[in-house]
Design an enzyme around this catalytic site. Structure first.
Site, short mmCIF file in Angstrom:
data_model
loop_
_atom_site.label_atom_id
_atom_site.label_comp_id
_atom_site.label_asym_id
_atom_site.label_seq_id
_atom_site.Cartn_x
_atom_site.Cartn_y
_atom_site.Cartn_z
N PHE A 1 -12.81 77.61 -100.95
CA PHE A 1 -13.48 76.92 -102.35
C PHE A 1 -12.23 77.47 -103.44
O PHE A 1 -11.31 78.21 -102.96
CB PHE A 1 -14.84 77.19 -102.83
CG PHE A 1 -15.63 76.41 -102.23
CD1 PHE A 1 -15.51 75.48 -101.35
CD2 PHE A 1 -17.00 76.34 -102.97
CE1 PHE A 1 -16.40 74.58 -100.63
CE2 PHE A 1 -18.04 75.56 -102.20
CZ PHE A 1 -17.84 74.62 -101.22
N TRP B 1 -7.94 64.10 -99.38
CA TRP B 1 -8.75 64.48 -100.52
C TRP B 1 -7.93 65.64 -101.32
O TRP B 1 -7.98 66.57 -100.71
CB TRP B 1 -10.21 64.69 -100.31
CG TRP B 1 -11.09 65.34 -101.37
CD1 TRP B 1 -11.11 66.46 -101.63
CD2 TRP B 1 -11.80 64.56 -102.25
NE1 TRP B 1 -11.96 66.67 -102.75
CE2 TRP B 1 -12.41 65.66 -103.02
CE3 TRP B 1 -12.25 63.16 -102.49
CZ2 TRP B 1 -13.16 64.91 -104.07
CZ3 TRP B 1 -13.03 63.01 -103.48
CH2 TRP B 1 -13.70 63.91 -104.39
N MET B 2 -8.04 65.46 -102.71
CA MET B 2 -7.80 66.83 -103.38
C MET B 2 -8.76 66.73 -104.79
O MET B 2 -9.31 66.04 -105.33
CB MET B 2 -6.30 66.21 -104.23
CG MET B 2 -6.22 67.01 -105.50
SD MET B 2 -4.89 66.35 -106.55
CE MET B 2 -3.34 66.89 -105.79
N ASN B 3 -9.37 67.91 -104.87
CA ASN B 3 -9.92 68.30 -106.18
C ASN B 3 -9.36 69.48 -106.73
O ASN B 3 -8.17 69.40 -106.77
CB ASN B 3 -11.70 68.42 -105.87
CG ASN B 3 -12.31 69.42 -105.20
OD1 ASN B 3 -12.22 69.29 -103.79
ND2 ASN B 3 -12.80 70.27 -105.68
N ASP B 4 -10.20 70.61 -107.50
CA ASP B 4 -9.48 71.43 -108.38
C ASP B 4 -8.26 71.98 -108.03
O ASP B 4 -8.20 72.35 -106.85
CB ASP B 4 -10.33 72.75 -108.41
CG ASP B 4 -12.02 72.20 -108.31
OD1 ASP B 4 -12.40 71.33 -108.67
OD2 ASP B 4 -12.67 73.17 -108.09
N ARG C 1 -18.48 81.74 -107.62
CA ARG C 1 -17.30 81.06 -106.99
C ARG C 1 -16.25 81.10 -108.04
O ARG C 1 -16.57 81.54 -109.20
CB ARG C 1 -17.41 79.70 -106.41
CG ARG C 1 -18.09 78.54 -107.64
CD ARG C 1 -18.31 77.31 -106.63
NE ARG C 1 -19.13 76.41 -107.54
CZ ARG C 1 -20.40 76.36 -107.88
NH1 ARG C 1 -21.24 77.13 -106.92
NH2 ARG C 1 -21.00 75.57 -108.39
N GLU D 1 -18.43 76.27 -113.73
CA GLU D 1 -17.71 76.29 -112.76
C GLU D 1 -16.16 76.56 -113.21
O GLU D 1 -15.79 76.35 -114.54
CB GLU D 1 -17.62 74.91 -111.91
CG GLU D 1 -18.81 74.73 -111.27
CD GLU D 1 -18.69 73.45 -110.08
OE1 GLU D 1 -19.10 73.41 -109.03
OE2 GLU D 1 -18.10 72.56 -110.50
N GLN E 1 -7.58 72.24 -103.89
CA GLN E 1 -8.85 72.13 -102.85
C GLN E 1 -8.31 70.64 -102.27
O GLN E 1 -8.28 69.73 -102.85
CB GLN E 1 -10.04 71.84 -103.82
CG GLN E 1 -10.70 73.09 -104.32
CD GLN E 1 -11.13 74.01 -103.40
OE1 GLN E 1 -12.29 73.74 -102.95
NE2 GLN E 1 -10.57 74.99 -102.90
N TRP F 1 -16.24 64.59 -110.80
CA TRP F 1 -17.22 64.10 -110.02
C TRP F 1 -17.81 62.90 -110.15
O TRP F 1 -18.64 62.39 -109.51
CB TRP F 1 -18.12 65.28 -109.73
CG TRP F 1 -17.51 66.30 -109.22
CD1 TRP F 1 -17.06 67.58 -109.86
CD2 TRP F 1 -16.92 66.76 -107.89
NE1 TRP F 1 -16.43 68.40 -109.01
CE2 TRP F 1 -16.23 68.04 -107.69
CE3 TRP F 1 -17.00 65.81 -106.47
CZ2 TRP F 1 -15.55 68.41 -106.64
CZ3 TRP F 1 -16.02 66.26 -105.40
CH2 TRP F 1 -15.62 67.63 -105.53
#
Ligand code: FRU
Length: 494
Positions: A98, A36-39, A165, A221, A55, A304
């Site tokens: 994070f 998995w990849m996010n930001d 964050r 965010e 991420q 998301w």
């Protein structure tokens, strides 16, 4: 020395990531090495190369305890994976590393500032603090022993320790640093807080740079703050947006506030607002300054709200956008793919003054990796009301890019792209009324469509999981449209 946890992640990503065939990944967009990849995190230029961390949960195609993956590039287009950089392996970040950013200490070493999370209180929620890691001679990011460097004690009264964050650090003219961080007063009053530091480790609260005041969702965010073309811009990714008629969509969105900077009070004086990219898949953009002074943005090409799966089960999930060059013109953020993409232009096919009515294809215009600009004009009596392009199509499947003159909306619609779950698949953006003329630049890369409208005034990014055999491109209009097309195949030989 790297921890067992980091070594395990590195071993796993090398085994699984390296087994993914080249044709099973996007070619020009950085995708997760495994899992998995996010930001995007720590997007930076360091010692002659661009670095992009992200991420990462290497073990599965879903979000899990966050690590930082790492890749580098000489030109922002061709990326090389490096071993994962951070694992949640210390007390300060035991439940996840994070999002955060990278900067260079005075002695030239690269430092990462990120959010360490811990689930230690009775509410089982992520307590969030800021941590630092500094590169050593072996290229390992060594976590500062004094972590965390900022906790909720460093926030004003009444701010939440669960929403603190995504620090973004930047250098000030006098050689010291500032940092903007996502924060929240109570449960819904999103704020961007501003800290300063003389050494990159000890940080002092300075001000609230901007606050939502009940506008633009709740928590903002992944903030970034920079000067560009004589203005200041704050970009962020608000949660829980509500729909407005012409600009914003509900859920997780993106926001750019443009204005001037009150240096004395370190506050943004807002003059204009806009969504950054109105497509189905875009979130958490972040920027760097290239050596030649360009401000360049990259984002998670995913949202998301729109997590979709196709028929194939890849060992990776998540891609980044093509990095984009930014400008501010008339208080509006303009974004275009970095010019380096032109170095990958292959076969060129040009058309001029083609009348488009009934659905048609054009010789030489097809494929799944290309950079194509379509200039549409409505200069006849029987001019069109709706102009449409289908990409990644075959007899059953397509993704539609269409422009409706009447209300000036461009829509990208992937409902028929072959996705297997019922998530958001269609998004529209209102564009300037140019009397039926519109310029669409479309970048296709196997599993995505990025559309830039009228030289980057708007953008819509969308992931597709359509089988690669669907590579037809067709054009259609409900009256007459006259089009010019400049198409370049995108070719990468390395
Ligand atoms: C945004 C975000 C960040 C957070 C990270 C966790 O997508 O929620 O605010 O740091 O993802 O993976």
């Amino acid at each position: 020395m790297s921890s067992q946890m980091l070594n395990d992640a590195r071993e796993y990503e090398a085994k699984v990531g390296n087994s993914v065939l080249e044709e099973e990944r996007p070619r020009f967009h950085l995708s997760s090495r495994s899992g998995w990849m996010n930001d995007p995190n720590g997007f930076s230029y360091y010692k002659g190369e661009y670095h992009l961390f992200y991420q990462y949960f290497p073990y599965d195609n879903r979000w899990g305890p966050m690590h930082w993956a790492h890749a580098k590039s000489k030109d922002l287009i061709h990326w090389e994976y490096l071993p994962a950089a951070l694992a949640p392996d210390t007390t300060a970040d035991a439940d996840g590393c994070f999002s955060g950013s990278a900067f260079e200490l005075n002695d030239g070493r690269q430092a990462l500032m990120y959010t360490g999370v811990n689930v230690t209180d009775e509410y089982k929620k992520y307590i969030q603090t800021q941590c630092v890691a500094v590169i050593d001679d072996n290229g390992e990011y060594v976590k500062y022993e004094g972590n965390p460097v900022l906790t909720s004690k460093d926030l004003p009264e009444g701010y939440s320790r669960y929403d603190f964050r995504d620090p973004k650090v930047f250098r000030l003219d006098d050689g010291t640093w500032a940092c903007v961080i996502c924060a929240c007063k109570g449960k819904t009053d999103g704020r961007i807080v501003y800290y300063t530091s003389e050494n990159g480790i000890d940080w002092t609260f300075k001000s609230v740079l901007a606050e939502n005041n009940g506008r633009y969702g709740t928590i903002w965010e992944c903030p970034d703050f920079f000067e560009l073309d004589g203005k200041h811009a704050l970009i962020c990714s608000p949660m829980n947006m509500t729909k407005t008629p012409d600009k914003y969509n509900p859920g997780n969105g993106t926001l750019c506030l443009i204005g001037t900077f009150d240096q004395e009070n370190t506050k943004l004086i807002e003059e204009n607002d806009q969504p950054i990219d109105g497509g189905v898949d875009f979130y958490a953009p972040t920027t760097l300054i290239a050596p030649d002074g360009r401000r360049i943005m990259v984002a998670w090409m995913q949202n998301w709200e729109s997590i979709a799966y196709g028929a194939k089960n890849f060992a990776w999930f998540g891609q980044m956008t093509i990095p984009r060059e930014l400008h501010i013109k008339d208080n509006h953020l303009i974004q275009n793919p970095v010019r380096e993409i032109e170095n990958y232009w292959g076969n060129e096919t040009l058309y001029r003054d083609v009348p488009v009515c009934e659905k048609m294809t054009l010789d030489g215009i097809s494929g799944r990796m290309l950079d194509m600009t379509v200039n549409v004009r409505a200069d006849s009596e029987d001019a069109y009301g709706l102009f449409e392009i289908h990409v990644a199509s075959d007899d059953n499947l397509y993704t539609s890019i269409r422009y409706k003159r009447k209300d000036h909306f461009v829509t990208v619609d992937r409902r028929y792209s072959g996705i297997r779950n019922a998530v958001i698949s269609k998004r529209s953006m209102k564009v300037k009324d140019l009397g039926g003329d519109i310029k669409l630049r479309i970048i296709l890369d196997r599993y995505s469509v990025e559309v830039f409208i009228n030289d980057g005034e708007q953008a819509l990014s969308t992931v597709i999981y359509t089988d690669l055999s669907a590579d037809t491109i067709s054009f259609m209009a409900d009256g007459k449209a006259i089009v010019d097309i400049d198409k370049h195949d995108l070719v990468m030989n390395q």
